[in-house]
Design an enzyme around this catalytic site. Structure first.
Site, PDB file in Angstrom:
ATOM      1  N   GLY B  10     -29.005  15.585  17.024  1.00  0.00           N
ATOM      2  CA  GLY B  10     -28.760  17.838  17.709  1.00  0.00           C
ATOM      3  C   GLY B  10     -28.946  18.154  18.228  1.00  0.00           C
ATOM      4  N   GLY B  12     -29.508  21.270  17.607  1.00  0.00           N
ATOM      5  CA  GLY B  12     -29.090  23.508  17.545  1.00  0.00           C
ATOM      6  C   GLY B  12     -30.327  23.385  17.024  1.00  0.00           C
ATOM      7  N   GLY B  15     -31.513  20.967  14.584  1.00  0.00           N
ATOM      8  CA  GLY B  15     -32.368  19.970  14.686  1.00  0.00           C
ATOM      9  C   GLY B  15     -33.636  20.366  16.003  1.00  0.00           C
ATOM     10  N   HIS B 237     -13.164  32.022   8.160  1.00  0.00           N
ATOM     11  CA  HIS B 237     -13.083  33.344   8.884  1.00  0.00           C
ATOM     12  C   HIS B 237     -12.071  34.529   8.651  1.00  0.00           C
ATOM     13  CE1 HIS B 237     -16.027  36.343  10.309  1.00  0.00           C
ATOM     14  NE2 HIS B 237     -16.817  36.009  10.115  1.00  0.00           N
ATOM     15  N   ARG B 286     -16.094  35.915   2.446  1.00  0.00           N
ATOM     16  CA  ARG B 286     -15.028  35.227   3.329  1.00  0.00           C
ATOM     17  C   ARG B 286     -14.076  35.026   2.779  1.00  0.00           C
ATOM     18  NH1 ARG B 286     -19.338  33.519   7.446  1.00  0.00           N
ATOM     19  NH2 ARG B 286     -20.766  35.381   8.575  1.00  0.00           N
TER      20      ARG B 286
END
Lengths: 238, 581, 250
Positions: B10, B12, B15, B237, B286
């Site tokens: 990963g 992102g 990672g 959300h 949220r």
């Protein structure tokens, strides 16, 4: 031979530099001298003789003009070869400028070779030279006249657009506003140069009316070409 | 011991931060990512990243950040790691700023902070409205530096397939992965593996998640023995733009900068959040904003034009101000909805956004499988029952800062390296995966994975999001089981061994279905309402029975659920009431 | 006007080096539908308009909201993100083709690794000392932040590369995107040493001098990055750097 560091970078910047100095500078001088023709054959021949009489003129011509020109042409061919010529629909004006800058190189080259060989080499060497008469003969031929007009207009466009892009290349004009202003100034330079050159052709028209009329007829191509030049340059200004 | 290597799956934020930490300590990393790392889902994070730096004289403090996070998460998060994270946050912002993240600035040149949901403090640093993208790029750049230095090897467009575990002690010794461009399957040895593969939003069909966020990697680890915790906590959300293919996020920062939510009622704008929550206004957490919007539309029937939509209004704010601070999200609205939010109110509705749940990890980010670490949205640790806005980027980066060094500590304590294991163990798992794919290539049924995926998404969205009923959850699980059976009947119409998404999606779908069951059954079992998990039949939080972490383990019959006590050692649970407090 | 169906012509290529062909598809229309939804529809039922069974079209995508850059392709001849290409804004049949300046992997998928390699080559990073607590980063004026932010939104999508006439098989120009990144990092107050290295590299093979000033890049950038400003600015930096370097060289 050792590898020259940054060879392409240096050559490309030299190409840009030779386009401005000496080429554009020389062009301005050349058209200025041509304009003496408007004051008569004698004045023109005087001016031409004055220049031809410069000390070291051969050296100036070979090393100050000939070699830089030759380099600009040779490297320009490489640049032309490395480009793409499709127009991006979202950016037609500037993309056309890119294309025209490269496309105009061919008529300019043809014109330049012809002009230098016929005028400078065949008729411009020796003590007893009447260049004005030579030019009058040239312009008496309407095809040659048209060829000259096209050559001049292409050269002026190439110079003007070259000035505008060189300003970007060297980092003088960074933002869109300065680039627009520089584009307008360059367009102005191009118009003044081409105007001067085309207008001075009047000074080479023969006295006899019929040929003159014919020649003037042929010159109608000139305003159209100039208009096209203006249209093209509007892209830079817009 | 042989040469040490660590695998990070990963690319992102989580990672990349993990990779940076490991490489910085001189250990080589193999970094696997299903897309080039710059295209990871972290780019979608918009609003910002929290840190109680208290630069605006509001008396903010990491302890208040901690309290907001724990209270916002309805006390389900283990408090010790959350405290460490909140304490570290200001330093993380400093680090990111040093890395060159173009955070918005005050006139003097300091970092600017704005307010987000679930807090009363301006705590969120931001870079326009594309903060996640900016942070991702900054970390990507640092990783590239290590790549050039030879410490990091990237495998981009590679998909993680399975763990390789040591036969004797069960520890992780490597992974198998498929190279998408030529569909070849390979094995890789490592002494520790980090899973940083993000959330499972695509299980819900349309969500704010990227197309790649299937949760398949987490599911594969779960099916190989890792526990999956609090799967039922899915954040919906409140403000997303409804779309054909996805629900595009409209950042909470829109409200943080003054955006107002309303519907017309009796011919006048009704700012229902401001009316019902005078103190927090439009910036309630949220889960609460989502339920309010849902009830205004569905129960009170006040949605715009009879649709499930409400207004999110920025049109009263100055254009230059909006462009500087929210440019990115306004562009998105303009491009996809066609209206200019500077002039007209945006039409929005809640959409699935984030999974609070994920792979179970200990305070050192390690799963139950020795040597297997998990970081980022893929793990469950920092957000409890509801995540506060702008805490996700923080938890990704913080998690990576913990996991990287801890994994090195772990491998330094190992007696045997993965390189000492007989090669046959690796080849066996590789062959097993090749077999799995060969089987998929041979499938000739009538179903296709996209339609099955849509069906899963519809059932999950309808029954397993904002409002949950036990009968519907039970029916959904039955549906998931049915879909798993129908999966066997998928027909693969593309025999190509070049970049075959159809085959890859087919494989992912099965893993998504397995994980969907974890989410669904976790929700079914939890008879209370807490954070994002709301059951009208059990509307109260029930600390006596349910102040505990759900832990799902895979069995051939489906998920088996266990529960674990929550660490409440710092803040005593108290009722969560945003309307007063 | 809502249409009932969407027609697409897709350029197919089975693998690297394979011979391309065109296929014609028809998929259902829906309001707000984008090109990617059409491609998913094709994957559901890969049958051409003529009724011939085929394989699903392959494409790249991730975020679906024009921030990741993955799904760039030629849509009716123009490079753009297929996620933000709404079918109602496009002339039909919508023509989809892979980018032409990168090797095709399959169908609409291309390999853009060379752009990431460029970032390596030009040292597109801030050389921090380490990730340990070392205090705050440098102050930055709000104005400079706005410029840096503009450059930093580059998602390596390759639109600028695709429209650049100087990028082709006959030139090794690195392209506008990475020049924007060089300016971005040169704007960071992290010391002139790195800047010198970047500029030196910019004078190397395929460097900034290969730019032909067609200025297509800035017109094509979906994130409105001022690429031509960046190119001119880096051009200026290189000019000064080169002169200084020459004057100081031994």
């Amino acid at each position: 031979m050792p590898e020259v560091p940054y060879k392409e970078f240096i050559l490309r910047r030299l190409h840009s530099l030779t386009g401005i100095v000496p080429m554009t500078v020389f062009l301005a001088e050349h058209f200025w001298t041509n304009s003496y023709a408007l004051q008569g054959a004698e004045r023109f021949n005087e001016a031409a003789d004055h220049i031809r009489g410069f000390p070291y003129i051969i050296l100036i011509e070979i090393f100050g003009l000939g070699l830089p020109f030759a380099f600009h042409i040779a490297y320009g061919i490489k640049i032309i070869y490395s480009g793409d010529y499709t127009i991006y629909a979202n950016n037609p004006a500037k993309n056309w400028m890119y294309v025209l800058q490269r496309v105009t190189a061919f008529p300019i080259l043809a014109f330049l070779v012809f002009h230098v060989i016929t005028i400078r080499i065949l008729h411009g060497i020796g003590d007893d030279v009447d260049l004005h008469a030579t030019m009058v003969d040239v312009f008496a031929n309407k095809f040659l006249l048209a060829f000259y007009v096209v050559g001049i207009v292409c050269t002026c466009f190439h110079c003007a657009n070259g000035i505008a892009t060189a300003a970007i290349t060297w980092g003088l004009t960074v933002g869109p506003t300065s680039q627009k202003v520089a584009g307008a100034v360059a367009a102005g330079v191009g118009l003044v140069l081409s105007g001067m050159a085309l207008w001075s052709i009047r000074g080479f028209m023969p006295e006899a009316a019929p040929e003159a009329a014919e020649a003037i007829e042929a010159m109608k191509a000139a305003p159209e070409t100039v208009l096209y030049l203006i249209e093209s340059l509007r892209g830079v200004i817009a | 011991m042989a040469k040490q290597r660590i695998i990070v799956v990963g690319g992102g934020l989580a990672g990349l931060m993990t990779t940076i930490k490991i490489a910085e300590m001189g250990v080589a990393v193999d970094l696997f990512s299903i897309v080039p790392v710059k295209r990871s889902h972290s780019v979608c994070a918009q609003g910002g990243i929290n840190a109680a730096k208290d630069q605006q004289g509001q008396g903010d403090h990491p302890d208040i950040h901690l309290d907001d996070t724990i209270y916002g998460g309805d006390f389900l998060a283990n408090q010790t790691p959350v405290k460490t994270m909140c304490d570290a946050a200001p330093q993380i912002i400093d680090l990111l700023s040093r890395m060159g993240v173009p955070f918005n600035r005050t006139p003097e040149g300091f970092l600017d902070f704005r307010r987000f949901g679930g807090t009363l403090h301006n705590r969120t640093a931001f870079a326009g409205a594309t903060t996640g993208q900016q942070l991702l790029y900054a970390l990507d750049e640092q990783v590239r530096r290590f790549e050039v230095a030879g410490l990091v090897t990237k495998y981009e467009s590679w998909e993680f397939l399975s763990l390789i575990r040591d036969e004797d002690d069960g520890r992780v010794i490597g992974i198998t992965a498929i190279c998408n461009p030529d569909m070849s399957i390979h094995h890789f040895a490592a002494d520790a593996v980090h899973i940083c593969t993000g959330g499972p939003g695509i299980i819900f069909g349309k969500s704010t998640n990227s197309y790649i966020n299937t949760g398949a990697a987490a599911s594969r680890c779960y099916q190989q023995g890792a526990a999956y915790a609090n799967g039922e906590f899915i954040q919906v959300h409140p403000t997303t733009i409804p779309g054909e293919d996805k629900l595009r996020l409209m950042s909470e920062s829109a409200r943080g900068e003054g955006g107002r939510v309303w519907v017309p009622k009796d011919g006048k704008p009704w700012y229902f959040l401001e009316e019902r929550y005078p103190k927090y206004g439009n910036l309630v957490p949220r889960d609460i904003a989502t339920r309010e919007i849902f009830s205004v539309c569905v129960e009170e029937g006040l949605g715009l034009d009879g649709k499930n939509q409400v207004y999110l209004d920025l049109s009263h704010l100055d254009e230059t101000f909006l462009n500087r601070r929210l440019g990115g999200i306004m562009e998105i609205y303009e491009k996809f909805a066609g209206d200019d939010p500077r002039k007209t109110p945006m039409r929005i509705f809640p959409g699935v956004h984030y999974s609070m749940g994920g792979m179970w990890v200990d305070f050192e980010q390690q799963t139950h499988i020795p040597g297997l670490f998990a970081v980022g949205e893929v793990e469950y640790q920092y957000h409890g029952a509801n995540r506060l806005g702008a805490n996700s980027l923080l938890s990704c980066i913080f998690g990576g800062m913990v996991a990287g060094p801890k994994s090195i500590e772990y491998i330094n304590g190992l007696k045997r390296s993965a390189d000492d294991v007989a090669p046959s163990a690796f080849a066996a798992e590789q062959n097993r995966q090749i077999e799995v794919f060969d089987d998929i290539y041979r499938m000739t049924g009538k179903e296709n994975p996209y339609d099955l995926g849509d069906e899963m998404g519809e059932w999950m969205t309808n029954n397993c999001t904002i409002v949950r009923h036990n009968d519907k959850l039970a029916a959904t699980d039955e549906k998931l089981v049915e879909l798993l059976e129908r999966w066997e009947n998928v027909g693969v119409n593309d025999a190509s061994r070049v970049y075959n998404q159809y085959v890859l999606r087919t494989r992912q779908l099965k893993d998504m279905l397995q994980l969907a069951r974890v989410i669904c059954l976790g929700a079914l079992r939890r008879d209370e309402s807490r954070g994002a998990h709301f059951k009208p039949d059990f509307p109260e939080r029930d600390d006596e029975n349910w102040l505990k972490t759900t832990m799902a383990r895979h069995t051939p019959e489906g998920p088996s659920l266990e529960y674990e006590v929550v660490d409440t050692s710092i803040i005593k649970p108290r009722p969560r009431v945003y309307s007063k407090s | 006007m809502a249409q009932k169906t969407v027609q697409l012509r897709v350029k197919r290529q089975d693998g690297p080096g394979a011979r391309p062909r065109w296929e014609h598809f028809e998929v259902p229309h829906a309001p707000g539908k984008n090109v990617i939804s059409c491609l998913i529809d094709i994957a559901r039922k890969p049958v051409t308009l003529e009724g011939r069974e085929t394989t699903p079209v392959q494409w790249d995508c991730a975020c679906l909201e024009e921030v990741c850059g993955a799904c760039t392709m030629l849509v009716n001849g123009k490079p753009q993100q297929s996620c933000s290409s709404l079918v109602d804004n496009l002339e039909q049949p919508i023509e989809l083709a892979p980018l032409t300046k990168f090797p095709v992997v399959r169908d609409l998928v291309v390999d853009r690794q060379k752009m990431f390699k460029n970032l390596e080559r030009f040292r597109a990073w801030v050389p921090i000392d380490g990730t340990y607590p070392m205090g705050e980063g440098p102050l930055l004026s709000a104005e400079d932040q706005q410029v840096r932010y503009n450059r930093s939104r580059c998602m390596t999508c390759a639109c600028c590369m695709e429209v650049c006439p100087q990028i082709n098989g006959r030139s090794d120009f690195v392209g506008p995107a990475v020049i924007g990144q060089v300016e971005f990092f040169n704007l960071h107050p992290s010391g002139p040493e790195e800047m010198g290295k970047r500029l030196e590299e910019m004078m190397g093979t395929g460097g900034i001098h290969e730019c032909g000033n067609a200025q297509n890049c800035v017109a094509a950038c979906p994130k409105e990055i001022d690429l031509t400003d960046a190119i001119a600015e880096v051009g200026r930096q290189v000019t000064i750097f080169a002169v200084k370097k020459f004057l100081h060289s031994s």
